[in-house]
Design an enzyme around this catalytic site. Structure first.
Site, short mmCIF file in Angstrom:
data_model
loop_
_atom_site.label_atom_id
_atom_site.label_comp_id
_atom_site.label_asym_id
_atom_site.label_seq_id
_atom_site.Cartn_x
_atom_site.Cartn_y
_atom_site.Cartn_z
N ASN A 347 -11.76 25.39 10.63
CA ASN A 347 -12.60 25.35 9.53
C ASN A 347 -14.14 25.13 10.07
OD1 ASN A 347 -10.36 25.07 8.02
ND2 ASN A 347 -11.02 23.16 6.93
N GLU A 420 -11.04 28.19 6.89
CA GLU A 420 -12.19 27.72 6.12
C GLU A 420 -13.45 28.42 6.81
OE1 GLU A 420 -12.96 24.16 4.22
OE2 GLU A 420 -10.85 23.76 3.81
N GLU A 476 -16.45 19.59 -5.78
CA GLU A 476 -16.62 19.42 -4.14
C GLU A 476 -17.22 18.07 -3.81
OE1 GLU A 476 -16.63 21.51 -1.54
OE2 GLU A 476 -17.86 20.19 -0.50
C1 BGC Z 1 -13.24 20.98 3.04
C2 BGC Z 1 -13.16 21.41 1.60
C3 BGC Z 1 -14.63 21.48 0.96
C4 BGC Z 1 -15.41 22.26 2.11
C5 BGC Z 1 -16.98 22.73 1.66
C6 BGC Z 1 -14.29 21.57 4.12
O1 BGC Z 1 -14.69 20.67 4.88
O2 BGC Z 1 -11.75 21.08 3.79
O3 BGC Z 1 -12.30 20.62 1.12
O4 BGC Z 1 -14.56 21.56 -0.23
O5 BGC Z 1 -15.30 21.73 3.23
O6 BGC Z 1 -17.63 21.18 1.74
#
Ligand code: BGC
Length: 529
Positions: A347, A420, A476
């Site tokens: 991510n 992500e 969020e």
């Molecule tokens: C998380 C998400 C979050 C996104 C944006 C990531 O660190 O897994 O749950 O919404 O960041 O902040």
């Protein structure tokens, strides 16, 4: 010779032609993600148990806009039309039921190959292993999985994305107690048993490394534990607790993978990985101390979890700095840990400069300070990239290539997924839906990060998928509904979903209609105002 010339010219030629869907491997998964607490709502419906986030968000003052995930995007009622009538909120909303589009259809119409979502632990096991399985929770996820597969979309399932049954917090202090390893493996095995005939991609945890810091280092997430200088909390110890919690998560992950490989993999044929959070860092000054500081700060992030799962122990830099505060694995555990991972999920959102704080004294950073470093966004008055609406977050697409190559090199060409990556908008009371829907910045952001991802693939990294965060605007965490990452806009009054420009752009790209113009050399430098 002719081939060598062609290879040398390839980046040039492709930059003329632009990047296309077909430049990624045919089996590459283009997707988008969500998580249970952030979109499901239905917080106590159909026998779901309380999660730690249900409790936390109901404490006044914890969430920026005073909101919670009780209804969220109401996905529990809107993933599929035949599920039922919609939430009570939806029934009173001005939009009649017949006007809403189901979430599975949204995913399908985008042309996504895969949809990443997480399971609500307390919806399936309201009291962890201390109570029974909730059939309604199992039915919901079965129906979602079947609905996705029915449209040719592969489910990419995170077993745990932050929210845990409150029961485990109250009974034994959740992640700080080794007992949680047993609870997690019990839950994970149940998921393999119930859904594994159809789910082929499992991630045990989302951002376990960031989560432990948010919970026990900075004290921002429940149970709000920390100590100074990293935060001000009623209880906790930032020097020990994050590492104890992480130790339990690493062992819980390894035990779950072990079970999968022993009893399920042969017949189900899936793979199990973990999604970790990873900032990219550049040295603030071109001096050895800052280069070493970057290497340390990187090791304290994903390698904190990955080194044990590949090599059986923590990065040596962590041991050197943290000493006895970093728990030790027994010889037996070290053997169990090695190679307990099929893929790494990354991510990625932020890139920052790093300054050494061992050789030159400085204020330790509140996120990365345990590595004896300080982060900053500017060098000589120039920002590292174009600012985004979120604090400390800048657009630096070239980091995507660098961090993928970092993992590729450190972990022996392991399969990687970008689980992500995304761009946030901030909405306040005067922001209109139109403004949010016209999100050209998000399309450019995705385009540029994908471009650099393609460079890493071309250099030989085994990247198998990319998931935009997020499919739709959602809850969020600490910022409630003010921060919006969605490809789809959600009107949180009517719960209506509307595709933003980025959704249309991403869809056209995935379907092969859109050609990505190459990212500009590097994002222009931005003067600090
Ligand atoms: C998380 C998400 C979050 C996104 C944006 C990531 O660190 O897994 O749950 O919404 O960041 O902040």
């Amino acid at each position: 010779m002719a081939l060598r010339l062609l290879l040398l010219l390839f980046p040039l030629l492709s930059s003329v032609a632009g990047l296309r869907r077909s430049d990624f491997p045919p089996s590459f998964l283009f997707g988008a993600g969500t998580s249970s607490y952030q979109i499901e709502g239905a917080y106590l419906e159909d026998n779901k148990g309380l999660s730690d986030w249900d409790v936390f968000t109901h404490i006044q003052g914890k969430i920026e806009d005073g909101s919670n995930g009780d209804v969220a995007a109401d996905h529990y009622h809107r993933y599929k039309k035949d599920k039922g009538a919609g939430s009570s909120l939806q029934k009173t909303a001005s939009h009649s039921k017949s006007h809403w589009q189901e979430d599975i259809e949204i995913i399908h119409s985008l042309g996504l190959d895969s949809y990443r979502f997480s399971l609500s632990w307390s919806r399936i096991l309201p009291k962890g292993r201390f109570g029974s399985v909730n059939p309604a929770g199992v039915k919901f996820y079965n129906s979602l999985i079947n609905g996705l597969l029915g449209k040719g979309i592969q489910p990419f399932v995170t077993i745990n994305h932050y929210d845990i049954p409150q029961e485990l917090q109250e009974r034994y202090g959740s992640w700080l107690n080794p007992e949680i390893q047993e609870d997690f493996t019990y839950f994970a095995e149940l998921c393999f048993k119930m859904f594994g005939d159809r789910v082929k991609h499992w991630a045990t945890f989302n951002e376990a490394n960031f989560l432990t810091k948010l919970k026990y280092f900075m004290g921002k997430f429940p149970p709000s534990h920390c100590s100074e200088p990293y935060g001000k909390c009623d209880s906790g110890n930032s020097s020990t607790e994050p590492y104890i919690a992480a130790h339990n998560m690493i062992l819980a992950h390894a035990k779950a993978v072990n079970i999968y490989r022993k009893y399920y993999k042969a017949k189900q044929g899936g793979s199990v990985g973990i999604s970790l959070y990873m900032r990219w860092y550049e040295p603030l000054r071109n001096i050895t101390e800052d280069h070493l500081a970057v290497s340390r700060a990187l090791s304290f992030q994903a390698p904190w979890f990955l080194d044990p799962l590949f090599f059986g122990d923590y990065p040596h830099q962590m041991r050197q700095i943290l000493g006895p505060n970093l728990p030790k694995f027994t010889e037996g555990e070290k053997q169990l840990l090695k190679n307990q991972i099929d893929f790494i999920g990354i991510n990625h959102y932020e890139t920052l400069y790093i300054k050494d704080c061992i050789y030159s004294l400085c204020d330790l950073d509140t996120y990365a300070g345990d590595a004896l470093v300080t982060e900053s966004a500017e060098r000589n008055g120039i920002l590292i990239g174009k600012p985004t609406p979120v604090a400390n977050t800048y657009v630096v697409p070239s980091s995507m290539e660098k961090l993928v190559m970092y993992f590729n090199q450190r972990y022996q060409s392991i399969p990687l997924y970008i689980t992500e990556n995304g761009y946030a908008q901030i909405g306040n009371s005067s922001t209109t839906a139109e403004e949010l829907i016209n999100d050209t910045e998000r399309s450019s952001y995705i385009r540029d990060y994908l471009t650099y991802l393609s460079y890493a693939i071309r250099k030989g990294a085994d990247v198998r998928g990319y998931f935009v965060w997020s499919l739709m605007d959602n809850f969020e965490w600490l910022s409630g509904y003010t921060t919006k990452y969605g490809l789809y806009h959600v009107d949180f009054k009517s719960l209506k979903r509307t595709p933003k420009l980025s959704a249309k752009w991403y869809s056209r790209f995935i379907k092969g209609y859109e050609q990505i113009e190459m990212a500009s050399e590097e994002s222009p430098k931005h003067l600090v105002s």
